[in-house]
Design a protein around this motif. Sequence first.
Motif, PDB file in Angstrom:
ATOM      1  N   VAL A  13       0.825  -1.216   0.000  1.00 39.04           N
ATOM      2  CA  VAL A  13       0.000   0.000   0.000  1.00 39.04           C
ATOM      3  C   VAL A  13       0.860   1.267   0.000  1.00 39.04           C
ATOM      4  O   VAL A  13       0.331   2.368   0.066  1.00 39.04           O
ATOM      5  CB  VAL A  13      -0.993   0.036   1.191  1.00 39.04           C
ATOM      6  CG1 VAL A  13      -1.998  -1.082   1.114  1.00 39.04           C
ATOM      7  CG2 VAL A  13      -0.273   0.065   2.525  1.00 39.04           C
ATOM      8  N   ASP A  16       0.082   3.929  -2.870  1.00 41.82           N
ATOM      9  CA  ASP A  16      -1.241   4.529  -2.644  1.00 41.82           C
ATOM     10  C   ASP A  16      -1.215   5.452  -1.427  1.00 41.82           C
ATOM     11  O   ASP A  16      -1.770   6.548  -1.465  1.00 41.82           O
ATOM     12  CB  ASP A  16      -2.298   3.444  -2.428  1.00 41.82           C
ATOM     13  CG  ASP A  16      -2.595   2.644  -3.685  1.00 41.82           C
ATOM     14  OD1 ASP A  16      -2.310   3.147  -4.799  1.00 41.82           O
ATOM     15  OD2 ASP A  16      -3.112   1.520  -3.558  1.00 41.82           O
ATOM     16  N   PHE A  79      -8.179   0.214   3.840  1.00 37.90           N
ATOM     17  CA  PHE A  79      -7.362   1.103   3.016  1.00 37.90           C
ATOM     18  C   PHE A  79      -6.968   0.412   1.707  1.00 37.90           C
ATOM     19  O   PHE A  79      -7.097   0.980   0.633  1.00 37.90           O
ATOM     20  CB  PHE A  79      -6.109   1.538   3.784  1.00 37.90           C
ATOM     21  CG  PHE A  79      -5.314   2.602   3.090  1.00 37.90           C
ATOM     22  CD1 PHE A  79      -5.618   3.941   3.270  1.00 37.90           C
ATOM     23  CD2 PHE A  79      -4.254   2.275   2.258  1.00 37.90           C
ATOM     24  CE1 PHE A  79      -4.894   4.934   2.628  1.00 37.90           C
ATOM     25  CE2 PHE A  79      -3.522   3.254   1.612  1.00 37.90           C
ATOM     26  CZ  PHE A  79      -3.844   4.591   1.796  1.00 37.90           C
ATOM     27  N   SER A  82      -9.771   0.147  -0.997  1.00 40.22           N
ATOM     28  CA  SER A  82     -10.511   1.381  -1.305  1.00 40.22           C
ATOM     29  C   SER A  82      -9.922   2.099  -2.510  1.00 40.22           C
ATOM     30  O   SER A  82      -8.749   1.933  -2.855  1.00 40.22           O
ATOM     31  CB  SER A  82     -10.494   2.319  -0.105  1.00 40.22           C
ATOM     32  OG  SER A  82     -11.178   1.755   0.974  1.00 40.22           O
ATOM     33  N   GLN A  87      -9.371   6.434   0.102  1.00 39.69           N
ATOM     34  CA  GLN A  87      -8.153   6.309   0.924  1.00 39.69           C
ATOM     35  C   GLN A  87      -7.812   7.640   1.590  1.00 39.69           C
ATOM     36  O   GLN A  87      -7.436   7.671   2.768  1.00 39.69           O
ATOM     37  CB  GLN A  87      -6.983   5.821   0.072  1.00 39.69           C
ATOM     38  CG  GLN A  87      -7.103   4.365  -0.325  1.00 39.69           C
ATOM     39  CD  GLN A  87      -6.041   3.928  -1.302  1.00 39.69           C
ATOM     40  OE1 GLN A  87      -5.468   4.738  -2.038  1.00 39.69           O
ATOM     41  NE2 GLN A  87      -5.770   2.633  -1.319  1.00 39.69           N
TER      42      GLN A  87
END
Length: 124
Positions: A13, A16, A79, A82, A87
Amino acid sequence: MKYWSSGEVEFCVGDDFRRAMNLLEEKINLLLASKSYTNEIDQLEVIYVIVKGGGFERINFKPKSKILDLKVVIDYEKFFNSSPSVQIFILLQGLIKILENFAIKANLKYFDIFKFKEDLIKIL
């Protein structure tokens, strides 16, 4: 007040999170440059924790230096699954939640957390 953020995040992640964090940081600092919500805090430092195992939130207020240091735990699965706009909102929700808890516990007399929250939601 100046806002600074960073993160302890899972690798998958990371990109992002970086995009969401940078946009949020830019928007919050623009807001803080034009309005004042407190004279008790000069610097708001936030570390977002987005890891599979979770983590522990932390609030550390240094009244002499006027630094509020927060560690905000974000639900990893939520998270990860999404969209980019959601986010950003997830990070914002986490920040608002911990700030509300802090304002109540610390009994800050001159921190208009409710106006700050209202303005944060408006900018996004």
